[in-house]
Motif scaffolding. Structure first.
Motif, PDB file in Angstrom:
ATOM      1  N   VAL A 131       0.940  -1.141  -0.086  1.00 50.48           N
ATOM      2  CA  VAL A 131      -0.157   0.114  -0.077  1.00 50.48           C
ATOM      3  C   VAL A 131       0.878   1.338  -0.014  1.00 50.48           C
ATOM      4  O   VAL A 131       1.981   1.286   0.650  1.00 50.48           O
ATOM      5  CB  VAL A 131      -0.884   0.002   1.277  1.00 50.48           C
ATOM      6  N   SER A 132       0.558   2.250  -0.714  1.00 49.93           N
ATOM      7  CA  SER A 132       1.506   3.458  -1.016  1.00 49.93           C
ATOM      8  C   SER A 132       0.383   4.658  -1.167  1.00 49.93           C
ATOM      9  O   SER A 132      -0.556   4.495  -1.699  1.00 49.93           O
ATOM     10  CB  SER A 132       2.233   3.235  -2.055  1.00 49.93           C
ATOM     11  N   ASN A 133       0.881   5.665  -0.644  1.00 51.87           N
ATOM     12  CA  ASN A 133       0.286   7.020  -1.088  1.00 51.87           C
ATOM     13  C   ASN A 133       0.937   7.598  -2.531  1.00 51.87           C
ATOM     14  O   ASN A 133       1.611   8.465  -2.494  1.00 51.87           O
ATOM     15  CB  ASN A 133       0.492   8.038   0.062  1.00 51.87           C
ATOM     16  N   ALA A 134       0.581   6.913  -3.521  1.00 52.53           N
ATOM     17  CA  ALA A 134       1.154   7.163  -5.097  1.00 52.53           C
ATOM     18  C   ALA A 134       0.887   8.267  -5.403  1.00 52.53           C
ATOM     19  O   ALA A 134       1.650   8.706  -6.301  1.00 52.53           O
ATOM     20  CB  ALA A 134       0.755   5.811  -5.721  1.00 52.53           C
ATOM     21  N   LEU A 135      -0.057   8.911  -4.886  1.00 59.19           N
ATOM     22  CA  LEU A 135      -0.495  10.345  -5.726  1.00 59.19           C
ATOM     23  C   LEU A 135       0.151  11.486  -4.972  1.00 59.19           C
ATOM     24  O   LEU A 135      -0.010  12.610  -5.084  1.00 59.19           O
ATOM     25  CB  LEU A 135      -1.898  10.473  -5.578  1.00 59.19           C
ATOM     26  N   GLY A 136       1.001  11.166  -3.842  1.00 57.55           N
ATOM     27  CA  GLY A 136       1.900  12.181  -3.299  1.00 57.55           C
ATOM     28  C   GLY A 136       1.120  13.106  -2.347  1.00 57.55           C
ATOM     29  O   GLY A 136       1.753  14.049  -1.724  1.00 57.55           O
ATOM     30  N   ALA A 137      -0.067  12.640  -1.657  1.00 56.56           N
ATOM     31  CA  ALA A 137      -0.509  13.280  -0.423  1.00 56.56           C
ATOM     32  C   ALA A 137       0.382  12.698   0.860  1.00 56.56           C
ATOM     33  O   ALA A 137       0.084  11.666   1.291  1.00 56.56           O
ATOM     34  CB  ALA A 137      -2.145  12.647  -0.193  1.00 56.56           C
ATOM     35  N   ASN A 138       1.166  13.862   1.222  1.00 58.08           N
ATOM     36  CA  ASN A 138       2.391  13.128   2.118  1.00 58.08           C
ATOM     37  C   ASN A 138       2.343  13.904   3.368  1.00 58.08           C
ATOM     38  O   ASN A 138       3.402  13.824   3.947  1.00 58.08           O
ATOM     39  CB  ASN A 138       3.594  13.542   1.266  1.00 58.08           C
TER      40      ASN A 138
END
Length: 412
Positions: free
Chosen positions: A86-93
């Motif tokens: 699982v990853s925050n691939a869209l960059g909401a960091n």
């Protein structure tokens, strides 16, 4: 890996459900992905939700001024060889976006999370990461992110005594100083093109000496550590001295450096360099960056550059003159409202390119280009710039919100 098979309390489950509902409503209203607002609602209902969601996952955190979104994608691809990710691939960091991402990964074994530099220490506290990748620190969003030395101090304090394996760039003195408080560091020689934020020693303030690729402080002895991984041309050298070829669809030296750091992270989880690097080939574009799109019967390549270090790397990617270049700069809150950084960028590298300038702060950029002796045209919008550009593929370089505006306009 701690905890039972279902770490979520009834309250946490309610928070996840509510967050997803709010995110879905936001998407339906056409207000973006909804991940940030959904995460905010979920964290209001259960302030410990991020820690609960992370406790059954092997977590990797990725932080840097430049390259963190791409490196997060590369690491995620590599780790899929060992299990679901699982990853925050869209960059909401920031914490809200990270919470949303983890809430969507119920079957995952690994979480690969991009973290805004300001929030690294807090997110590391909450998620107990197995590995933290630190790539670089340079000036960015001057009105929000504070001075790079303060960020390095914040990282150093946050990492002191950390159980995480820290994979850090040995070529960036600020990163080395920040990582040196951690007992378990793997050093990667990933290179550093932009050096203007590291001329004085972060440890004592003395002048840094930089013979060749090495660096050290002549006053206190703080120096570049010996790396165990290195980027060497088109290869990654592992700790055993084996050279593994890098095959990427993403362009440029900076992305090879990101791949080298990503291979070192993958190895922490038992994924061999050859497997990791082969998997990274799958990544073609990252949140629209490097995409070539058709617009008004022209090919446009979309490139993101949000600070001096990023512009420097991007100039090394573009096709040679007389390829037309469109530059777009905004200064909204997500970009940082201070555009003084434009004076740190060497725009003489664009000599010979027909240049077209757009964006909210096109006049700031025009003044900078005038001083750099470049010939350019200021345009009302992308459509006009494309119509005026001479034939051939157009390179479009934009900072953060300007890049998002462009993607909306070209339907990407």
């Amino acid at each position: 890996m701690a905890g039972n098979s279902d770490p979520l309390t009834p309250r946490a489950k309610l928070a996840v459900t509510a967050g997803k509902a709010v995110a879905a409503a936001s998407r339906a209203a056409g207000r973006g992905s909804g991940s940030v607002i959904g995460g905010r609602v979920a964290l209001k209902l259960d302030p410990d939700l991020l820690a609960r969601l992370a406790q059954n996952l092997d977590v990797v955190l990725v932080s840097a001024t430049n390259g963190k979104t791409t490196t997060t994608r590369l690491i995620a691809e590599a780790l899929r060889a060992a299990g679901p990710v699982v990853s925050n691939a869209l960059g909401a960091n920031m914490p809200a976006g990270i919470t949303s991402a983890l809430a969507g990964g119920s079957d995952a074994k690994f979480a690969v999370i991009e973290v805004d530099e300001k929030y690294l220490a807090g997110v590391a506290r909450d998620t107990d990461p197995k590995c933290i990748a630190l790539l670089n620190l340079s000036r960015d969003q001057l009105d929000r992110a504070a001075e790079t030395r303060m960020l390095a101090e914040n990282w150093r304090e946050g990492l002191a005594g950390s159980k995480s394996v820290v994979v850090a760039n040995a070529d960036d003195p600020l990163v080395v100083w920040a990582a040196s408080s951690s007992p378990n560091v793997i050093w990667v020689a990933a290179g550093q093109m932009w050096k203007d934020d590291a001329w004085s020693c972060p440890s004592c303030g003395g002048v840094m000496q930089r013979p060749g690729d090495d660096w050290y402080c002549g006053e206190c002895g703080f120096r570049r550590p010996t790396p165990s991984w290195a980027l060497s041309g088109d290869h990654v050298l592992d700790p055993h001295g084996s050279a593994w070829p890098i095959h990427l669809q993403l362009p440029g030296r900076a992305n090879k450096a990101n791949a080298a750091s990503s291979a070192a992270v993958a190895a922490v989880f038992g994924v061999p360099p050859q497997v990791a690097l082969e998997r990274m080939y799958q990544v073609q574009a990252v949140a629209g960056r490097y995409d070539v799109v058709q617009f008004q019967n022209r090919d446009l390549r979309l490139l993101l550059a949000k600070n001096p270090a990023g512009w420097l790397e991007t100039f090394s990617l573009i096709d040679p003159p007389p390829t037309p270049v469109i530059l777009s700069v905004n200064a909204r809150s997500a970009d940082g409202t201070d555009t003084s950084w434009l004076w740190d960028v060497d725009y003489t590298r664009l000599t010979g390119h027909p240049i077209f300038v757009i964006g909210d702060r096109k006049l700031d950029l025009a003044v900078r280009l005038e001083v750099a002796n470049q010939s350019f045209q200021v345009c009302e919008n992308l459509d006009q710039a494309v119509q005026l550009a001479p034939p051939g593929r157009i390179e479009v370089i934009a900072n953060y919100t300007a890049f998002q505006d462009l993607r909306r306009r070209v339907g990407n």
